[in-house]
Write a protein that holds these residues in place. Structure first.
Motif, PDB file in Angstrom:
ATOM      1  N   PRO A   1       1.115   3.872  -4.686  1.00  0.00           N
ATOM      2  CA  PRO A   1       0.771   5.141  -5.504  1.00  0.00           C
ATOM      3  C   PRO A   1       2.010   5.767  -6.280  1.00  0.00           C
TER       4      PRO A   1
ATOM      5  N   GLN B   1      -6.914   2.145  -3.830  1.00  0.00           N
ATOM      6  CA  GLN B   1      -5.802   3.020  -4.281  1.00  0.00           C
ATOM      7  C   GLN B   1      -5.865   3.078  -5.830  1.00  0.00           C
TER       8      GLN B   1
ATOM      9  N   HIS C   1      -6.746   6.722  -7.717  1.00  0.00           N
ATOM     10  CA  HIS C   1      -5.404   7.699  -7.762  1.00  0.00           C
ATOM     11  C   HIS C   1      -5.776   8.744  -8.912  1.00  0.00           C
TER      12      HIS C   1
ATOM     13  N   VAL D   1       0.742  -1.333   0.002  1.00  0.00           N
ATOM     14  CA  VAL D   1       0.116   0.033   0.363  1.00  0.00           C
ATOM     15  C   VAL D   1       0.836   1.304  -0.029  1.00  0.00           C
TER      16      VAL D   1
END
Length: 212
Positions: free
Chosen positions: A71, A113, A117, A67
């Motif tokens: 990103p 995520q 994003h 996690v």
């Protein structure tokens, strides 16, 4: 050109339990998938030994929390057409997550995520293909057996839980255990043939999700 990001752990990195080290490039499942999909697709292999879905490993000499890393990796490789997630085995470690439920919750965070994003430049977010890892097997390797104690039973639940999550989240799903078996040499990794089998098994669904 279509772009596929394969986000995973040592199964994606290509850990070889037979000759400890890394499988030859052509034997890694990501390379097999690349060859099968052809020149119109770029397959990015983003595998890290020990990577978890969403949990810290305080003994690691690198950041293994999926996690925390995802990103930046999405931002590095955007735009993307498909993200393949193959994680969860390391969550079975007693000091990490320790259960199939923990792994499923971690994968759910990764999916969110990707969906949330900030892709920018008018790029659309990619489709997501969730892959459950092959079940852990019994091993005489003392180190791995101790590290993953209890993990065999928990890992047997991953495919069912991941399938349900994929349905709920609108992702593709593939059970890598339907084509590959872990090696009893350490209980969690794959020999060359089983590694290649995952690439072959993923081709039809990846091709369908990419629309090629």
């Amino acid at each position: 050109m279509k772009t596929v990001l394969c986000y995973g752990d040592s199964l994606t990195w290509g850990y070889d339990p037979v000759n400890p080290g890394r499988h030859a490039y052509e034997d890694r499942w990501t390379s097999v998938l690349q060859k099968a999909l052809g020149h119109g697709v770029r397959v990015i292999a983003e595998g890290l030994n020990g990577r978890t879905t969403a949990y810290d490993d305080h003994l690691a000499d690198c950041e293994r929390n999926g996690v925390k890393l995802l990103p930046s990796i999405l931002e590095t490789h955007k735009p993307l057409d498909l993200v393949i997630l193959l994680l969860g085995t390391n969550d079975m470690k007693r000091g990490i997550g320790g259960s199939a439920i923990a792994a499923t919750k971690g994968v759910d965070r990764l999916i969110k995520q990707i969906r949330h994003h900030d892709w920018g430049f008018g790029y659309e977010g990619p489709d997501i293909l969730l892959v459950s890892p092959p079940v852990i097997c019994h091993t005489a390797n003392v180190h791995f057996a101790a590290m993953f104690r209890g993990g065999l039973e928990e890992s047997q639940m991953l495919a069912s839980l991941y399938r349900d999550l994929a349905d709920e989240a609108g992702c593709g799903f593939f059970d890598a255990g339907s084509v590959a078996k872990t090696s009893p040499l350490d209980g969690i990794h794959l020999d060359a043939e089983n590694t290649r089998a995952i690439g072959r098994g993923l081709e039809p669904i990846a091709r369908m999700m990419l629309g090629i």
